[in-house]
Design an enzyme around this catalytic site. Structure first.
Site, mmCIF file in Angstrom:
data_model
loop_
_atom_site.group_PDB
_atom_site.id
_atom_site.type_symbol
_atom_site.label_atom_id
_atom_site.label_comp_id
_atom_site.label_asym_id
_atom_site.label_seq_id
_atom_site.Cartn_x
_atom_site.Cartn_y
_atom_site.Cartn_z
ATOM 1 N N ASP A 24 47.296 34.476 34.516
ATOM 2 C CA ASP A 24 48.103 34.901 35.571
ATOM 3 C C ASP A 24 48.827 33.673 36.317
ATOM 4 O O ASP A 24 48.691 33.493 37.554
ATOM 5 C CB ASP A 24 47.247 35.610 36.292
ATOM 6 C CG ASP A 24 46.566 36.845 35.966
ATOM 7 O OD1 ASP A 24 47.046 37.250 34.878
ATOM 8 O OD2 ASP A 24 46.006 37.670 36.423
ATOM 9 N N GLU A 72 49.052 39.650 35.676
ATOM 10 C CA GLU A 72 48.354 40.879 36.112
ATOM 11 C C GLU A 72 49.944 41.588 36.760
ATOM 12 O O GLU A 72 50.540 40.944 37.443
ATOM 13 C CB GLU A 72 47.553 40.704 37.024
ATOM 14 C CG GLU A 72 47.030 41.992 37.822
ATOM 15 C CD GLU A 72 45.975 41.710 38.848
ATOM 16 O OE1 GLU A 72 45.552 40.410 39.017
ATOM 17 O OE2 GLU A 72 45.734 42.511 39.737
ATOM 18 N N LYS A 129 48.820 42.732 31.894
ATOM 19 C CA LYS A 129 47.404 43.446 31.959
ATOM 20 C C LYS A 129 47.503 44.061 33.199
ATOM 21 O O LYS A 129 47.897 43.209 34.396
ATOM 22 C CB LYS A 129 46.350 42.626 31.699
ATOM 23 C CG LYS A 129 46.157 41.256 32.885
ATOM 24 C CD LYS A 129 45.102 40.570 32.583
ATOM 25 C CE LYS A 129 44.953 39.279 33.545
ATOM 26 N NZ LYS A 129 44.796 39.625 34.807
ATOM 27 N N VAL A 157 44.648 31.287 37.054
ATOM 28 C CA VAL A 157 43.882 31.740 38.273
ATOM 29 C C VAL A 157 43.620 32.905 38.398
ATOM 30 O O VAL A 157 44.125 33.928 37.486
ATOM 31 C CB VAL A 157 45.040 31.291 39.558
ATOM 32 C CG1 VAL A 157 45.312 29.876 39.814
ATOM 33 C CG2 VAL A 157 46.348 31.944 39.264
ATOM 34 N N THR A 158 42.941 33.633 39.129
ATOM 35 C CA THR A 158 41.880 32.802 40.216
ATOM 36 C C THR A 158 40.712 32.594 39.443
ATOM 37 O O THR A 158 40.339 33.486 38.499
ATOM 38 C CB THR A 158 41.851 33.364 41.303
ATOM 39 O OG1 THR A 158 41.229 34.514 41.558
ATOM 40 C CG2 THR A 158 43.069 33.414 42.334
ATOM 41 N N CYS A 162 40.341 37.105 37.870
ATOM 42 C CA CYS A 162 41.088 37.284 36.586
ATOM 43 C C CYS A 162 40.424 36.119 35.674
ATOM 44 O O CYS A 162 40.124 36.698 34.388
ATOM 45 C CB CYS A 162 42.443 37.347 36.673
ATOM 46 S SG CYS A 162 43.031 38.833 37.649
HETATM 47 C C1 C5J Z 1 43.834 37.231 39.619
HETATM 48 C C2 C5J Z 1 43.588 38.470 41.612
HETATM 49 N N1 C5J Z 1 44.887 36.845 38.837
HETATM 50 N N2 C5J Z 1 42.994 37.269 42.456
HETATM 51 N N3 C5J Z 1 44.081 38.088 40.575
HETATM 52 O O1 C5J Z 1 42.954 36.454 39.817
HETATM 53 O O2 C5J Z 1 43.663 39.355 42.244
#
Ligand code: C5J
Length: 225
Positions: A24, A72, A129, A157-158, A162
């Site tokens: 992500d 995401e 995803k 991240v993060t 994720c």
């Molecule tokens: C991810 C989030 N990529 N923090 N999404 O960690 O909502």
């Protein structure tokens, strides 16, 4: 087989069966005006990880690892977005609402693009995803099995959302997992530290953790076992 110095113990790295997964690294989380900011986060905290992920990508490409990038994202009609996820935020800052980088967290919008510095190269896998974890509704498990991948190196991240969710999903599916501690970041330093501690606790209950330098050294040292 190579050996990466890691916590809680060495990671046996088999490059022919290992993929790097970069989670992500999209504008939505790292630039102002995206989903990360809509959630109330200080997105500038993620900027320092970008060159480190770029360095990890360069190493993986040099070593010819399979490289996988996730994003995401949700379908434009939001049919894959649970109302619970959408309704967490006030109108105007919800998934699918218009923002400065297009519709928030929607597939194909400018904000959903991976940052140029860490952008996918031709031939690298790109996985959209709808969930936090990379196996939910993606078909990725079968694709990895078909490609003979048994080990996964994580970055992105993060850390506590994720990255950790994907790593836990991978661990449950039998993949040997390693997270590169300086190539992952969180809006919350204490959550990152806690996540890395949780991963390696209890004998590496979810996997292992190593630095980018340790991974580089393992490739330089070559076959050790
Ligand atoms: C991810 C989030 N990529 N923090 N999404 O960690 O909502």
């Amino acid at each position: 087989m190579l050996s990466v110095t890691a916590k809680p113990d060495a990671f046996p790295l088999d490059p022919g069966h290992c993929a790097l997964v970069v989670i992500d690294m999209q504008r939505d989380f790292i630039e102002p005006g995206g989903f990360g900011a809509a959630l109330g986060n200080d997105v500038s905290r993620l900027a320092p990880v970008v060159p480190r992920v770029a360095a990890l990508l360069a190493l993986a490409r040099e070593q010819r690892l399979t490289v996988i990038h996730t994003r995401e994202s949700h379908l434009p009609d939001l049919s894959d977005c649970p109302p619970l996820k959408r309704n967490k935020l006030p109108a105007g800052r919800r998934i699918g609402d218009d923002g400065p980088m297009g519709r928030i967290l929607v597939r194909g919008e400018p904000g959903n693009r991976i940052l140029d510095a860490v952008a996918p190269e031709p031939g690298e896998w790109q996985v959209d995803k709808p969930g936090k974890g990379m196996f939910h509704a993606t078909g990725l498990d079968q694709r990895l099995r078909d490609a003979g991948i048994t080990q996964l190196i994580f970055a992105g991240v993060t850390t506590e959302v994720c990255v950790q969710t994907s790593m836990r999903e991978a661990c449950d599916r039998g993949y040997d997992c390693l997270v590169i501690e300086d190539a992952t970041e969180s809006y919350f330093p204490e959550f990152k530290a806690a996540t890395l501690a949780m991963i390696v606790a209890q004998g590496g209950i979810v996997g292992r953790c190593a630095s980018l330098d340790a991974l580089r050294r393992a490739f330089q040292q070559g076959v050790s076992a």
